[in-house]
Scaffold this active site. Structure first.
Site, short mmCIF file in Angstrom:
data_model
loop_
_atom_site.label_atom_id
_atom_site.label_comp_id
_atom_site.label_asym_id
_atom_site.label_seq_id
_atom_site.Cartn_x
_atom_site.Cartn_y
_atom_site.Cartn_z
N ASP A 87 33.96 50.18 -3.89
CA ASP A 87 35.20 50.48 -4.62
C ASP A 87 35.12 51.92 -5.17
O ASP A 87 34.13 52.29 -5.80
CB ASP A 87 35.32 49.47 -5.78
N HIS A 88 36.14 52.71 -4.93
CA HIS A 88 36.22 54.08 -5.46
C HIS A 88 35.00 54.94 -5.15
O HIS A 88 34.46 55.61 -6.04
CB HIS A 88 36.46 54.06 -6.98
N GLY A 228 44.41 48.32 -9.67
CA GLY A 228 44.92 48.10 -11.02
C GLY A 228 45.85 46.92 -11.14
O GLY A 228 46.86 46.98 -11.85
N ASP A 272 39.91 43.18 -11.40
CA ASP A 272 38.62 43.23 -12.08
C ASP A 272 38.78 42.83 -13.55
O ASP A 272 38.12 41.91 -14.05
CB ASP A 272 38.03 44.64 -11.95
P1 13P Z 1 42.18 46.13 -12.88
O1 13P Z 1 41.54 46.96 -13.93
O2 13P Z 1 43.66 46.03 -13.08
O3 13P Z 1 41.55 44.79 -12.73
O4 13P Z 1 42.00 46.91 -11.47
C1 13P Z 1 40.80 46.85 -10.75
C2 13P Z 1 40.72 47.84 -9.63
O5 13P Z 1 41.68 48.46 -9.22
C3 13P Z 1 39.40 48.05 -9.01
O6 13P Z 1 39.41 49.06 -8.05
O1 G3H Z 2 38.12 50.78 -10.58
C1 G3H Z 2 37.86 50.15 -11.57
C2 G3H Z 2 37.14 48.87 -11.49
O2 G3H Z 2 37.69 47.98 -12.43
C3 G3H Z 2 35.65 49.07 -11.69
O3 G3H Z 2 35.37 49.37 -13.01
O4 G3H Z 2 33.88 51.36 -12.84
O5 G3H Z 2 33.92 49.92 -14.92
O6 G3H Z 2 32.90 49.07 -12.80
P1 G3H Z 2 33.93 49.98 -13.42
ZN ZN Z 3 40.72 50.70 -8.44
#
Ligand code: 13P
Ligand code: G3H
Ligand code: ZN
Ligand code: NA
Length: 325
Positions: A87-88, A228, A272
């Protein structure tokens, strides 16, 4: 073993549903996600953020996700469809390290970069990833709020005029867009919202579905991703506050909007924060009502059950991926 997102997304778009992408940082979250996916017969994406890697270690998380495939089979699922997704991802090196060690999908998030740099970085990751049949998510447009070290005060909605060029030049397999969602439990300020007279609850301004429609018109059938997408369940927020927490005016995306998005080319919905709230609410309740307990299983167990309930609800009642294995 783990699978990539290609077939799963193609089926989801045709079928008018979305695959849940749940972040995990620990064993209880992972167990809850897998139990929920098995019981609902849903495909699922396990996401590991940079923060998760720092917290739990990338190698441990990877083995846990690989173990989750066997765990799902033990729970009675013959052919689980589980993706392990970065993720990211914020650099080629990080994406490469995940690809080299067995992740089946990665996100390269160049959304904060100037357009041409985003294209170049995303293409570099795609060219590497595709040699190993790993799928790649890119992002165009910026979500308001904090993502790792980068923070933006306002949304920059995805520019639909850029999406064809971006998808074709990078070769990415899916595209995350910005239409008004943001990360965390504070997605809107109360003054942006109105009060629903029936429920007394704050209703946030709608997402920019016109932007989503314009993107889909430019890229028919192309997999779109929504970050998100937590809804910030009021019952969990209330429970946290009842048992000593202090979450003020936490506001998420109404589930009705996610339901609508899931029926479109949006085929991955990231959640998340809702899991964090479910976990925290359950733990706070045990701490407050059973202060003599000190065995972590006595509070992490209820936390796991509460997260599982949330995941099942999302799969069955919001994303529509139940029964799609
Ligand atoms: P939330 O914070 O809305 O759960 O989004 C999570 C997310 O986009 C993780 O990449
Ligand atoms: O992109 C955001 C996700 O909720 C992950 O959050 O970077 O705190 O693990 P985090
Ligand atoms: Zn995200
Ligand atoms: Na969909």
């Amino acid at each position: 073993g783990l699978v990539n997102t290609r077939e799963m997304f193609a089926k989801a778009i045709k079928g008018g549903y979305a695959i849940p992408a749940f972040n995990f940082n620990n064993m209880e979250q992972l167990q809850a996600i897998i139990q929920a996916a098995v019981e609902t017969k849903s495909p699922v994406i396990l996401q590991v953020s940079k923060g998760a890697r720092n917290y739990a270690n990338q190698t441990l998380l990877r083995y846990m996700a690989q173990g989750a495939v066997e765990y799902a089979k033990e729970l009675g699922c013959e052919h689980p469809q589980i993706v392990l997704h970065l993720d990211h991802g914020d650099s080629f090196e990080l994406c490469k390290s995940c690809i080299d060690t067995g992740f089946s999908s990665v996100m390269i998030d160049g959304s904060h970069l100037p357009y041409e740099e985003n294209v170049a970085l995303t293409k570099k990751v795609v060219d590497y990833a595709h040699q190993f049949d790993v799928t790649v998510e890119g992002e165009l447009g910026v979500l308001a709020g904090v993502e790792d070290e980068v923070s933006a005060e306002h949304h920059t909605y995805t520019n639909p005029e850029e999406v064809i060029d971006f998808a074709h030049r990078t070769g990415c397999d899916s595209l995350a867009i910005s239409i008004g969602t943001s990360h965390g439990a504070y997605k809107f300020k109360p003054e942006q919202c109105h009060v629903d007279p029936a429920t007394g609850r704050l209703v946030p301004p709608p997402l920019a579905f016109d932007v989503l429609d314009a993107v889909m018109e430019k890229l028919p059938g192309f997999p779109i991703v929504l970050h998100g997408s937590s809804s910030v369940p009021q019952e969990e927020v209330d429970k946290i506050n009842k048992y000593g927490g202090k979450l003020e005016a936490a506001i998420g995306i109404p589930e009705e909007e996610l339901r609508k998005a899931a029926k479109s080319a949006v085929c991955k919905i990231n959640i998340d924060s809702d899991s964090r709230l479910a976990m925290t609410a359950a733990i706070r309740e045990v701490f407050a009502t059973k202060p003599a307990e000190f065995d972590p299983r006595k509070y992490l167990g209820p936390a796991r059950d509460n997260m599982k309930k949330l995941y099942i609800h999302k799969i069955e009642n919001v994303l529509g991926s139940a029964g799609k294995l």
